[in-house]
Motif scaffolding. Structure first.
Motif, PDB file in Angstrom:
ATOM      1  N   VAL A  80       0.850  -1.181   0.000  1.00 35.26           N
ATOM      2  CA  VAL A  80       0.000   0.000   0.000  1.00 35.26           C
ATOM      3  C   VAL A  80       0.890   1.237   0.000  1.00 35.26           C
ATOM      4  O   VAL A  80       1.792   1.346   0.831  1.00 35.26           O
ATOM      5  N   CYS A  97      -6.261   2.863  11.183  1.00 39.15           N
ATOM      6  CA  CYS A  97      -5.165   1.948  10.870  1.00 39.15           C
ATOM      7  C   CYS A  97      -4.798   1.102  12.097  1.00 39.15           C
ATOM      8  O   CYS A  97      -4.434   1.640  13.131  1.00 39.15           O
ATOM      9  N   PRO A  98      -4.901  -0.230  11.987  1.00 37.34           N
ATOM     10  CA  PRO A  98      -4.648  -1.086  13.157  1.00 37.34           C
ATOM     11  C   PRO A  98      -3.193  -1.093  13.616  1.00 37.34           C
ATOM     12  O   PRO A  98      -2.906  -1.475  14.748  1.00 37.34           O
ATOM     13  N   THR A  99      -2.276  -0.707  12.748  1.00 36.81           N
ATOM     14  CA  THR A  99      -0.861  -0.755  13.139  1.00 36.81           C
ATOM     15  C   THR A  99      -0.287   0.641  13.376  1.00 36.81           C
ATOM     16  O   THR A  99       0.920   0.807  13.490  1.00 36.81           O
ATOM     17  N   ALA A 101       0.112   3.218  11.392  1.00 37.40           N
ATOM     18  CA  ALA A 101       1.077   3.621  10.360  1.00 37.40           C
ATOM     19  C   ALA A 101       0.971   5.109  10.025  1.00 37.40           C
ATOM     20  O   ALA A 101       1.831   5.644   9.348  1.00 37.40           O
ATOM     21  N   PHE A 102      -0.115   5.745  10.487  1.00 38.33           N
ATOM     22  CA  PHE A 102      -0.277   7.180  10.224  1.00 38.33           C
ATOM     23  C   PHE A 102      -0.115   7.953  11.522  1.00 38.33           C
ATOM     24  O   PHE A 102      -0.518   7.499  12.580  1.00 38.33           O
ATOM     25  N   PHE A 113       2.789   9.128   6.770  1.00 39.79           N
ATOM     26  CA  PHE A 113       2.526   7.702   6.541  1.00 39.79           C
ATOM     27  C   PHE A 113       3.850   6.942   6.645  1.00 39.79           C
ATOM     28  O   PHE A 113       4.800   7.234   5.918  1.00 39.79           O
ATOM     29  N   CYS A 118       2.968  -0.700   7.848  1.00 37.54           N
ATOM     30  CA  CYS A 118       1.751  -1.144   7.141  1.00 37.54           C
ATOM     31  C   CYS A 118       1.755  -2.660   6.948  1.00 37.54           C
ATOM     32  O   CYS A 118       2.734  -3.233   6.493  1.00 37.54           O
ATOM     33  N   VAL A 119       0.629  -3.290   7.277  1.00 39.55           N
ATOM     34  CA  VAL A 119       0.505  -4.736   7.057  1.00 39.55           C
ATOM     35  C   VAL A 119      -0.511  -5.047   5.944  1.00 39.55           C
ATOM     36  O   VAL A 119      -1.027  -6.162   5.852  1.00 39.55           O
ATOM     37  N   VAL A 120      -0.784  -4.071   5.128  1.00 35.46           N
ATOM     38  CA  VAL A 120      -1.611  -4.242   3.929  1.00 35.46           C
ATOM     39  C   VAL A 120      -3.003  -4.810   4.249  1.00 35.46           C
ATOM     40  O   VAL A 120      -3.495  -5.707   3.570  1.00 35.46           O
ATOM     41  N   CYS A 121      -3.628  -4.268   5.298  1.00 33.66           N
ATOM     42  CA  CYS A 121      -4.990  -4.716   5.616  1.00 33.66           C
ATOM     43  C   CYS A 121      -6.017  -4.074   4.678  1.00 33.66           C
ATOM     44  O   CYS A 121      -7.158  -4.520   4.610  1.00 33.66           O
ATOM     45  N   CYS A 124      -7.494   1.487   4.894  1.00 42.65           N
ATOM     46  CA  CYS A 124      -7.375   2.893   4.471  1.00 42.65           C
ATOM     47  C   CYS A 124      -7.620   3.047   2.975  1.00 42.65           C
ATOM     48  O   CYS A 124      -8.081   4.096   2.526  1.00 42.65           O
TER      49      CYS A 124
HETATM   50  S1  SF4 Z   1      -3.347  -0.798   4.647  1.00 44.31           S
HETATM   51 FE1  SF4 Z   1      -3.979  -1.113   6.768  1.00 44.31          FE
HETATM   52  S2  SF4 Z   1      -2.072  -1.273   7.909  1.00 44.31           S
HETATM   53 FE2  SF4 Z   1      -1.571  -0.327   5.944  1.00 44.31          FE
HETATM   54  S3  SF4 Z   1      -1.683   1.850   6.320  1.00 44.31           S
HETATM   55 FE3  SF4 Z   1      -3.688   1.238   5.547  1.00 44.31          FE
HETATM   56  S4  SF4 Z   1      -4.920   0.834   7.391  1.00 44.31           S
HETATM   57 FE4  SF4 Z   1      -2.735   0.872   8.008  1.00 44.31          FE
END
Ligand code: SF4
Ligand code: SF4
Length: 137
Positions: A80, A97-99, A101-102, A113, A118-121, A124
């Motif tokens: 991402v 964002c669960p991790t 990253a922002f 960012f 980022c774990v590509v969930c 976002c």
């Molecule tokens: S893809 Fe998920 S983990 Fe990565 S920045 Fe977006 S919300 Fe956060």
């Protein structure tokens, strides 16, 4: 025997985050792993990106074990990235964002960012109002 090494994303449901699931992969299946990113708190949903490697047979057994333990597995073949020209720094992505990253830079009120978290969930990607977060394969 053929060796494999794959990057995968593991989604741990709430009930599994306090169990030693990953250490069992080494102990019982002889696999090696390298954790690239992780966001796991006991009692909450967790996400982990890792490179998992080992003999093909052991790898397949390890994956089956993870699935039977309720862990959802996804191949990591995507990334991402933020289209800087589109981002309006509205901040909508910060809390979702669960991790984490922002983050908000206090002086400039710009949203930063950090791709390394980022774990590509993809949360976002779907939620960013001007569609600034893009999924690249
Ligand atoms: S893809 Fe998920 S983990 Fe990565 S920045 Fe977006 S919300 Fe956060
Ligand atoms: S939701 Fe989109 S536009 Fe808003 S700060 Fe995040 S990336 Fe930028």
């Amino acid at each position: 025997m053929k060796r494999v090494a794959k990057k995968i994303v593991l989604h741990f449901p709430e009930k599994t985050t306090d169990k030693p699931i990953v250490s069992k992969l080494i102990r019982d299946y002889g696999l090696d792993f390298n954790i690239l990113k992780a966001s796991i708190s006991p009692g909450e949903e967790g996400l982990m990106v890792m490179e998992l490697s080992g003999e093909q047979n052991d790898y397949d057994k390890g994956i089956r074990y993870l699935q039977s333990a309720g862990v959802e597995i996804q191949a990591l073949s995507q990334d991402v990235v933020r289209n800087e020209e589109r981002c309006t720094h509205c901040g909508a992505c910060i809390t979702m964002c669960p991790t984490r990253a922002f983050s908000l830079e206090k002086d400039t009120l710009m949203v930063i960012f950090d791709n390394s978290k980022c774990v590509v969930c993809e949360l976002c990607v779907k939620a960013c109002p001007p569609r600034a977060m893009e999924l690249h394969f």
